[in-house]
Enzyme design. Structure first.
Site, PDB file in Angstrom:
ATOM      1  N   ASP A   3      18.823  10.318 -10.040  1.00 19.99           N
ATOM      2  CA  ASP A   3      18.646  10.630  -8.459  1.00 19.99           C
ATOM      3  C   ASP A   3      19.737  11.770  -7.987  1.00 19.99           C
ATOM      4  OD1 ASP A   3      16.702   8.996  -8.728  1.00 19.99           O
ATOM      5  OD2 ASP A   3      17.557   7.603  -7.622  1.00 19.99           O
ATOM      6  N   GLU A   5      21.414  14.214  -9.558  1.00 19.35           N
ATOM      7  CA  GLU A   5      21.096  15.693  -9.797  1.00 19.35           C
ATOM      8  C   GLU A   5      19.790  16.109  -9.306  1.00 19.35           C
ATOM      9  OE1 GLU A   5      21.994  16.016 -14.651  1.00 19.35           O
ATOM     10  OE2 GLU A   5      20.633  14.497 -13.984  1.00 19.35           O
ATOM     11  N   ASP A   7      18.808  15.354  -6.266  1.00 19.83           N
ATOM     12  CA  ASP A   7      18.920  15.910  -4.943  1.00 19.83           C
ATOM     13  C   ASP A   7      19.656  16.946  -4.783  1.00 19.83           C
ATOM     14  OD1 ASP A   7      17.724  13.414  -3.925  1.00 19.83           O
ATOM     15  OD2 ASP A   7      19.713  12.241  -3.674  1.00 19.83           O
ATOM     16  N   LEU A  53     -19.538   1.210   5.568  1.00 18.60           N
ATOM     17  CA  LEU A  53     -20.104   0.547   4.275  1.00 18.60           C
ATOM     18  C   LEU A  53     -20.658  -0.508   4.911  1.00 18.60           C
ATOM     19  CD1 LEU A  53     -17.914   0.549   1.144  1.00 18.60           C
ATOM     20  CD2 LEU A  53     -20.155   1.916   1.395  1.00 18.60           C
ATOM     21  N   GLU A  83     -16.018  -0.705  -8.063  1.00 20.33           N
ATOM     22  CA  GLU A  83     -14.792  -0.371  -7.482  1.00 20.33           C
ATOM     23  C   GLU A  83     -13.959  -1.274  -6.717  1.00 20.33           C
ATOM     24  OE1 GLU A  83     -14.682   3.997  -6.039  1.00 20.33           O
ATOM     25  OE2 GLU A  83     -16.330   4.223  -7.248  1.00 20.33           O
ATOM     26  N   LYS A  85     -12.184  -2.608  -3.525  1.00 23.60           N
ATOM     27  CA  LYS A  85     -12.162  -2.235  -2.212  1.00 23.60           C
ATOM     28  C   LYS A  85     -10.784  -2.344  -1.604  1.00 23.60           C
ATOM     29  CE  LYS A  85     -14.938  -2.318   2.255  1.00 23.60           C
ATOM     30  NZ  LYS A  85     -13.571  -2.044   3.149  1.00 23.60           N
ATOM     31  N   ASP A  87      -7.580  -2.351   0.739  1.00 19.11           N
ATOM     32  CA  ASP A  87      -7.560  -2.559   2.008  1.00 19.11           C
ATOM     33  C   ASP A  87      -6.200  -1.847   2.745  1.00 19.11           C
ATOM     34  OD1 ASP A  87      -7.552  -3.898   4.506  1.00 19.11           O
ATOM     35  OD2 ASP A  87      -6.460  -5.718   4.138  1.00 19.11           O
ATOM     36  N   ARG A 106      -9.156   9.155   8.859  1.00 21.51           N
ATOM     37  CA  ARG A 106     -10.698   8.699   9.027  1.00 21.51           C
ATOM     38  C   ARG A 106     -10.869   9.114  10.421  1.00 21.51           C
ATOM     39  NH1 ARG A 106     -14.142   5.098  10.561  1.00 21.51           N
ATOM     40  NH2 ARG A 106     -16.152   5.069   9.218  1.00 21.51           N
ATOM     41  N   GLU A 143      -7.680   6.105  -0.360  1.00 25.50           N
ATOM     42  CA  GLU A 143      -7.000   5.207   0.606  1.00 25.50           C
ATOM     43  C   GLU A 143      -5.811   5.256   0.254  1.00 25.50           C
ATOM     44  OE1 GLU A 143      -9.975   3.542   1.970  1.00 25.50           O
ATOM     45  OE2 GLU A 143      -8.930   1.977   2.892  1.00 25.50           O
ATOM     46  N   TYR A 195     -10.919   8.112  -4.693  1.00 25.19           N
ATOM     47  CA  TYR A 195     -12.102   7.543  -5.220  1.00 25.19           C
ATOM     48  C   TYR A 195     -13.576   8.314  -4.888  1.00 25.19           C
ATOM     49  CZ  TYR A 195     -12.128   5.504  -0.450  1.00 25.19           C
ATOM     50  OH  TYR A 195     -12.062   5.213   0.983  1.00 25.19           O
ATOM     51  N   LYS A 259     -21.472   1.067  -5.954  1.00 22.08           N
ATOM     52  CA  LYS A 259     -22.140   2.276  -5.901  1.00 22.08           C
ATOM     53  C   LYS A 259     -23.308   2.811  -6.712  1.00 22.08           C
ATOM     54  CE  LYS A 259     -17.710   4.523  -3.647  1.00 22.08           C
ATOM     55  NZ  LYS A 259     -16.685   5.197  -4.193  1.00 22.08           N
ATOM     56  N   LYS A 283     -17.927  -8.320  -0.163  1.00 21.20           N
ATOM     57  CA  LYS A 283     -16.783  -8.782   0.548  1.00 21.20           C
ATOM     58  C   LYS A 283     -16.527 -10.220  -0.173  1.00 21.20           C
ATOM     59  CE  LYS A 283     -15.186  -6.476   3.726  1.00 21.20           C
ATOM     60  NZ  LYS A 283     -15.584  -6.228   5.386  1.00 21.20           N
ATOM     61  N   CYS A 378       6.095 -29.183  31.670  1.00 20.86           N
ATOM     62  CA  CYS A 378       6.401 -27.874  31.094  1.00 20.86           C
ATOM     63  C   CYS A 378       7.457 -28.154  30.166  1.00 20.86           C
ATOM     64  CB  CYS A 378       6.403 -26.958  32.019  1.00 20.86           C
ATOM     65  SG  CYS A 378       7.074 -25.246  31.368  1.00 20.86           S
ATOM     66  N   CYS A 381      10.359 -25.612  31.484  1.00 22.85           N
ATOM     67  CA  CYS A 381      11.388 -25.952  32.832  1.00 22.85           C
ATOM     68  C   CYS A 381      11.030 -27.207  33.232  1.00 22.85           C
ATOM     69  CB  CYS A 381      10.665 -24.927  34.073  1.00 22.85           C
ATOM     70  SG  CYS A 381       8.994 -25.527  34.348  1.00 22.85           S
ATOM     71  N   CYS A 396       1.680 -24.887  34.210  1.00 20.09           N
ATOM     72  CA  CYS A 396       3.094 -24.970  34.859  1.00 20.09           C
ATOM     73  C   CYS A 396       2.731 -24.051  36.067  1.00 20.09           C
ATOM     74  CB  CYS A 396       3.809 -24.650  34.069  1.00 20.09           C
ATOM     75  SG  CYS A 396       5.653 -24.359  34.869  1.00 20.09           S
ATOM     76  N   CYS A 401       9.703 -20.249  36.598  1.00 23.41           N
ATOM     77  CA  CYS A 401       9.492 -20.727  34.941  1.00 23.41           C
ATOM     78  C   CYS A 401      10.032 -19.948  34.092  1.00 23.41           C
ATOM     79  CB  CYS A 401       8.071 -21.262  34.557  1.00 23.41           C
ATOM     80  SG  CYS A 401       8.089 -21.994  33.131  1.00 23.41           S
TER      81      CYS A 401
HETATM   82 ZN    ZN Z   1       7.464 -24.138  33.233  1.00 21.17          ZN
END
Ligand code: ZN
Length: 467
Positions: A3, A5, A7, A53, A83, A85, A87, A106, A143, A195, A259, A283, A378, A381, A396, A401
């Protein structure tokens, strides 16, 4: 090469390019480091729209899609390329004479943002293409994603610096790609699967599976799982395989894209609205896991409404670690008969907030188990709460509060309101506890108290200055 070298060589090249700008090429390794920060992204109009899609959720819906395609092209059988999908975040990248010249998000499918400088920092995206038959002009789509294995560590570091953490790897990929300072993007471990090719593919390429091979040959990272299915039984087998493979992958997937493999058939099928007729996404159902409901706690909102929420044994579901889930109101808790100590089913799909579906079938209760009751004071308080006549909520009504003030500050600082960067939930709570802010106007006086703020344990100077 080590690394260090690398750099050293990189710095040498950088100074050479500074002295002789005519030697700088768009595919130089120095371009991976990041361009100077910009104050916004230029708009890019996609030459052809980036489509969405259609979805199917079971075999029956898949058969209906297959039937429509069959009828349209008057063929009983056709190959389908399956393929994963991914995320992540969809991108389009343009190459001229094999050199990366532009990359865009996109956006709304018609117009995206020019993120060329940031895309150049992603090491698995080639700056110059290799191999045979590289087209003179080429647009590829794919993606960008944030590896799951790097995500937890990345978030932990942000939390330490008092920065807002990301909800899941997908949000983190999106946030990383939209940094105005591409050096910041370069510091993050983004990856990309490519893809498809947009526009004419020429005579050499006749199938989607062939496109994937060509992309790989030109130096792109393609997803290795892809496979051709000759009929629906084989598509179903592929889907089952993906379901089993999912937990072991270092990136999120939310289904399988199917596809029509033949590109000439794809062209004949065309699109309907924004969806191509020649593809659909099968899905995964919302992921469900079982965990322990440790406690039903009460949140006091900025209008004083008391809302029950579940404190859960932390559990990884739908791409994030979930330790809390809203329970909406007392009626929902009663209807599901949720009690502290119960085993419950939690689900989360896509970007949807986690939900407690109900009791797990194997739940057993001890003698101490008691039905949940809303408190009459509450929790923040200790004022008596008042039922709201129109709603099922109780409130409340104490104007001072502390819980309400903190929520109000968060809302005020949040995106959509004032959008004060660096002022996240945890920081607001910290500032309030430390007596730095009692109401909204105090946020703007924080600069005068810089020294005191830096003294708070968890706040670094950087996050103080951000405010
Ligand atoms: Zn409160």
């Amino acid at each position: 090469m080590s690394d260090a070298e690398w750099d050293a060589k990189l710095r040498e090249l950088q100074s050479l390019e500074t002295e002789h700008p005519e030697l700088l090429t768009p595919d130089s390794p120095t371009q991976r480091v990041g361009a100077p920060p910009s104050d916004g992204f230029a708009e890019v109009v996609h030459p052809s729209p980036m489509l969405s899609l259609g979805n199917v959720f079971d075999r029956e819906e898949l058969e209906a899609w297959h039937g429509r395609v069959s009828e349209y092209v008057e063929l009983d059988r056709f190959d389908m390329n399956c393929e994963l999908k991914i995320d992540g975040l969809a991108i389009a990248i343009h190459y001229e004479n094999g050199v990366l010249v532009q990359a865009a998000t996109r956006g709304d499918g018609i117009r995206g943002e020019d993120v060329t400088a940031n895309i150049r920092t992603i090491k698995s995206i080639p700056l110059r293409l290799t191999g045979y038959d590289v087209p003179q002009a080429l647009e590829v789509r794919g993606e960008v994603f944030f590896p799951i294995s790097a995500f937890e560590q990345f978030n932990a570091e942000r939390a330490e610096q008092g920065l807002q953490t990301y909800v899941n790897p997908r949000n983190s990929a999106s946030g990383s790609l939209r940094q105005l300072d591409s050096a910041e993007t370069a510091a993050r471990p983004l990856e990309a699967f490519i893809y498809s090719i947009s526009g004419p593919t020429g005579d050499m390429l006749r199938t989607q599976s062939g496109v994937l091979n060509a992309l790989k040959q030109w130096g792109f990272k393609t997803n290795p799982w892809s496979r051709v299915a000759t009929d629906l039984d084989r598509v179903a087998a592929a889907f089952n395989n993906a379901t089993k493979a999912r937990p072991g992958l270092d990136y999120g997937i939310d289904g399988v894209v199917i596809k029509v493999d033949d590109l000439a058939l794809q062209a004949r099928l065309g699109t309907v609205g924004r969806d191509p007729r020649w593809a659909t996404a099968w899905k995964f159902p919302a992921e469900q896991v079982t965990t322990t409901l440790k406690e039903i706690a009460i949140n006091v909102g900025r209008t004083g409404s008391l809302t029950p929420y579940a404190i859960l044994d932390p559990v990884f579901v739908g791409g994030v670690t979930v330790s809390q889930a809203t329970l909406h109101n007392a009626d929902v808790v009663a209807e599901k008969d949720l009690r502290a100590g119960d085993l419950v089913i939690v689900q989360r799909a896509g970007d949807v907030i986690p939900q407690v579906v109900g009791l797990a079938p194997e739940n057993k209760r001890g003698p101490d188990s008691k039905p949940f009751e809303m408190p009459d004071r509450c929790p923040a308080c200790d004022s008596a709460v008042v039922p709201d006549e129109e709603d099922v909520v109780v409130r409340c009504v104490n104007g001072r509060c502390p819980a309400q003030t903190v929520r109000l500050l968060e809302h005020f600082a949040s995106r959509g309101a004032m959008d004060i960067e660096g002022l996240g939930e945890k920081l607001v709570a910290l500032l309030y506890q430390g007596d730095f802010v009692a109401d909204v106007s105090d946020i703007f006086n924080l600069a005068d108290r810089r020294e005191d703020l830096v003294a708070i344990d968890r706040m670094g100077e950087i996050s103080v200055d951000n405010l």
